[in-house]
Write a protein that holds these residues in place. Sequence first.
Motif, PDB file in Angstrom:
ATOM      1  N   LYS A  16       0.828  -1.209   0.000  1.00  0.00           N
ATOM      2  CA  LYS A  16       0.000   0.000   0.000  1.00  0.00           C
ATOM      3  C   LYS A  16       0.865   1.263   0.000  1.00  0.00           C
ATOM      4  N   GLU A  17       2.034   1.202   0.611  1.00  0.00           N
ATOM      5  CA  GLU A  17       2.963   2.320   0.520  1.00  0.00           C
ATOM      6  C   GLU A  17       3.417   2.518  -0.931  1.00  0.00           C
ATOM      7  N   SER A  18       3.719   1.422  -1.621  1.00  0.00           N
ATOM      8  CA  SER A  18       4.113   1.533  -3.028  1.00  0.00           C
ATOM      9  C   SER A  18       2.964   2.052  -3.888  1.00  0.00           C
ATOM     10  N   VAL A  19       1.748   1.643  -3.567  1.00  0.00           N
ATOM     11  CA  VAL A  19       0.582   2.148  -4.285  1.00  0.00           C
ATOM     12  C   VAL A  19       0.486   3.660  -4.128  1.00  0.00           C
ATOM     13  N   ASP A  47      -6.107   7.122   0.917  1.00  0.00           N
ATOM     14  CA  ASP A  47      -6.201   6.433   2.192  1.00  0.00           C
ATOM     15  C   ASP A  47      -5.897   4.941   2.018  1.00  0.00           C
ATOM     16  N   PHE A  48      -5.409   4.325   3.091  1.00  0.00           N
ATOM     17  CA  PHE A  48      -5.128   2.885   3.039  1.00  0.00           C
ATOM     18  C   PHE A  48      -6.345   2.088   2.581  1.00  0.00           C
ATOM     19  N   HIS A  49      -7.543   2.533   2.949  1.00  0.00           N
ATOM     20  CA  HIS A  49      -8.754   1.783   2.626  1.00  0.00           C
ATOM     21  C   HIS A  49      -9.337   2.158   1.270  1.00  0.00           C
ATOM     22  N   GLU A  50      -8.594   2.948   0.483  1.00  0.00           N
ATOM     23  CA  GLU A  50      -9.083   3.340  -0.837  1.00  0.00           C
ATOM     24  C   GLU A  50      -8.430   2.540  -1.967  1.00  0.00           C
ATOM     25  N   ALA A  51      -7.717   1.507  -1.608  1.00  0.00           N
ATOM     26  CA  ALA A  51      -7.166   0.568  -2.592  1.00  0.00           C
ATOM     27  C   ALA A  51      -7.187  -0.819  -1.970  1.00  0.00           C
ATOM     28  N   GLN A  52      -7.617  -1.796  -2.724  1.00  0.00           N
ATOM     29  CA  GLN A  52      -7.668  -3.173  -2.237  1.00  0.00           C
ATOM     30  C   GLN A  52      -6.587  -3.994  -2.915  1.00  0.00           C
ATOM     31  N   VAL A  53      -5.686  -4.543  -2.106  1.00  0.00           N
ATOM     32  CA  VAL A  53      -4.528  -5.279  -2.609  1.00  0.00           C
ATOM     33  C   VAL A  53      -4.802  -6.775  -2.567  1.00  0.00           C
ATOM     34  N   THR A  54      -4.465  -7.426  -3.660  1.00  0.00           N
ATOM     35  CA  THR A  54      -4.535  -8.885  -3.744  1.00  0.00           C
ATOM     36  C   THR A  54      -3.143  -9.408  -4.064  1.00  0.00           C
ATOM     37  N   VAL A  55      -2.643 -10.303  -3.230  1.00  0.00           N
ATOM     38  CA  VAL A  55      -1.287 -10.834  -3.365  1.00  0.00           C
ATOM     39  C   VAL A  55      -1.332 -12.211  -4.007  1.00  0.00           C
TER      40      VAL A  55
END
Length: 225
Positions: free
Chosen positions: A152-155, A168-176
């Motif tokens: 999320k920091e890289s985003v 905001d952290f909750h404004e992007a959803q990361v899938t690994v």
Amino acid sequence: MIGDLLPSWAVAEYARTDATDDATGVLFPEEEDCVARAVPKRRREFTTVRLCARAALRRLGHPPAPLLPGRRGAPCWPDGVIGSMTHCDGYRAAVVARAGDGLSLGIDAEPDGPLPDGVLDVVALPAEQDQLALLGARRPTVHWERLLFSAKESVFKTWYPLTGRELDFHEAQVTVDLESGTFSARLLVPGPVIGGRRLSSFTGRWAVDGGLVMTAIALPAATPD
């Protein structure tokens, strides 16, 4: 290290130890002003990551120049250059590229350890927390919550130069993706419009090595439809 996560058009440099305990004569006067009142640890990391950045810029054919932090601390790069910096205990890195090759870069390195108490709830969406549990069951040796934080920091570092806006952290959803060493970040707010096309997601790569969790996003100048 982090350069292994990046395409050939991006140039990365890193350091595992600080080059100097004293910024005098190493920083440009404008940079010196930025850390004139900083504690020694902050001065060392500020200085070393800029030495990394200048080494990377030199490989692109750019002369040394002041790299001043702008709003939100994002570095201001020379004209025609995109880039990103990261620093954590025991690691400093910078990556740069010609603006004609890429739209934006975002890198982050974190110590390979658990997040401090309370941080995960700030960072992770419910679906991401469910994913962390599944990843932890498959590979329990990885601190997946730290990797999510790094992603999320890289985003954010990729997003901010394109928009000039907070994310905001909750404004992007990361899938690994565990097998491929990649991750995707679906933007939950309207993304930047590039060349008449709105970006809705970023894709990056991750690695865990040498006591570090590392993530990187390199957005090329020509993005696929």
